[in-house]
Design a protein around this motif. Sequence first.
Motif, short mmCIF file in Angstrom:
data_model
loop_
_atom_site.label_atom_id
_atom_site.label_comp_id
_atom_site.label_asym_id
_atom_site.label_seq_id
_atom_site.Cartn_x
_atom_site.Cartn_y
_atom_site.Cartn_z
N ALA A 67 -0.15 -49.61 -41.63
CA ALA A 67 0.62 -48.62 -40.89
C ALA A 67 -0.26 -47.56 -40.26
CB ALA A 67 1.64 -47.96 -41.83
N ALA A 122 10.00 -51.22 -53.74
CA ALA A 122 10.72 -49.95 -53.64
C ALA A 122 10.88 -49.36 -55.04
CB ALA A 122 12.09 -50.17 -53.00
N GLY A 174 7.34 -62.47 -43.24
CA GLY A 174 7.07 -61.49 -42.20
C GLY A 174 5.96 -61.92 -41.27
N ALA A 184 3.28 -54.83 -41.31
CA ALA A 184 4.35 -53.89 -40.97
C ALA A 184 5.72 -54.45 -41.34
CB ALA A 184 4.30 -53.55 -39.49
N THR A 185 5.97 -55.72 -41.03
CA THR A 185 7.28 -56.31 -41.33
C THR A 185 7.44 -56.55 -42.83
OG1 THR A 185 6.37 -58.50 -40.83
CG2 THR A 185 7.56 -57.37 -39.07
N GLY A 201 5.99 -54.77 -45.14
CA GLY A 201 6.19 -53.44 -45.68
C GLY A 201 7.61 -52.94 -45.51
N ALA A 202 8.22 -53.27 -44.37
CA ALA A 202 9.61 -52.87 -44.13
C ALA A 202 10.55 -53.55 -45.13
CB ALA A 202 10.01 -53.22 -42.70
N ALA A 203 10.31 -54.83 -45.40
CA ALA A 203 11.14 -55.56 -46.36
C ALA A 203 10.99 -54.98 -47.76
CB ALA A 203 10.77 -57.04 -46.36
N SER A 240 10.08 -51.83 -48.50
CA SER A 240 10.71 -50.51 -48.50
C SER A 240 12.23 -50.60 -48.60
CB SER A 240 10.33 -49.74 -47.23
OG SER A 240 8.95 -49.45 -47.20
N ALA A 241 12.79 -51.68 -48.04
CA ALA A 241 14.24 -51.88 -48.07
C ALA A 241 14.73 -52.40 -49.42
CB ALA A 241 14.65 -52.86 -46.97
N PRO A 288 3.29 -49.24 -47.47
CA PRO A 288 4.10 -48.09 -47.05
C PRO A 288 4.04 -46.96 -48.06
CG PRO A 288 5.31 -50.15 -46.74
CD PRO A 288 4.07 -50.50 -47.52
N ASP A 338 6.31 -45.09 -49.16
CA ASP A 338 7.50 -44.89 -50.01
C ASP A 338 7.66 -45.97 -51.08
OD1 ASP A 338 8.03 -46.93 -48.23
OD2 ASP A 338 10.07 -46.29 -47.77
#
Length: 285
Positions: free
Chosen positions: A103, A168, A211, A215-216, A218-220, A222-223, A236, A238
């Motif tokens: 990121a 997460a 992914g 980035a993708t 990491g988004a999964a 984080s979700a 990420p 978070d």
Amino acid sequence: MVVRGAKFSRLSPQVAELKSFTRAAQALDTTQSSISLRIKRLEEALGRHLVERTPRQVCLSVDGVAFLEPARALVAAHRSAVGAFGRERRRLVIGMSHHVVGAQLPFLLRRVSDANPDVLVELRIEASRYVLAAFDEGKLDAAIVLQHGNRRLDGETILTESFGWVAARDFEHDPARPLRLATQPEPCSVRSMAIDALDEAGIAWTEVFLGGGVATIGAAVSAGVAVAALGLRVAPSDVIDVGGRLGLPPLPSRDVVLYASQTDVQARCLFRSVAEAIASTVSGL
């Protein structure tokens, strides 16, 4: 006078950003002693104490902080004046593994652009194996990749990347079910590293998300969709490392290595600024 002032003022932003005379010297392609002497002369010319030196790092004094932005403006004005003669911009092509960028890409691009305004940088981000193959084929001027079992000795190690199992904060895993993973499609050396570790530990797993880059993935993560094996530096902000809590096997570290085919001063300065920018993002979860 303007040229001389810009030359010396350029030191303050470099020292402030890198927090080290040694790193600033590398970025400017000079020596630590030269940086120290030039800072001393700048301080004498200004009649102000600009930097505070400690055994661990260098930071700006109150006067140094006040001087920083005007110094940046002076350097920018000097570059603009010199560039008015329409010099042809050099183009350098750099390939980089997405596991190295993460990121921090906007931060990295700004650092490289600020340090090398006269160079047109073309950046290509792919898996390490494809980046290294393109470099060997002469399509890239430099390659920055994760080293996975490759014993070639023609590269420069930038840093050692630590990997962990990230998820997460509220991620829940049912031990009676396979571990839910977010990975990249094959072939991916980090995917193979993670799966081999789980198989060796006898932990059942299932891929629930594929992914197209860190980035993708990491988004999964984080979700709360899954767990992923990621470099702790590029994960990420978070997410947390849940390896210990879930009893997952430790993951090996990997070197981030720079390979370069261009060795002139301008190219070395650019590649060094990229390496410094990557190294400065080191952190842990």
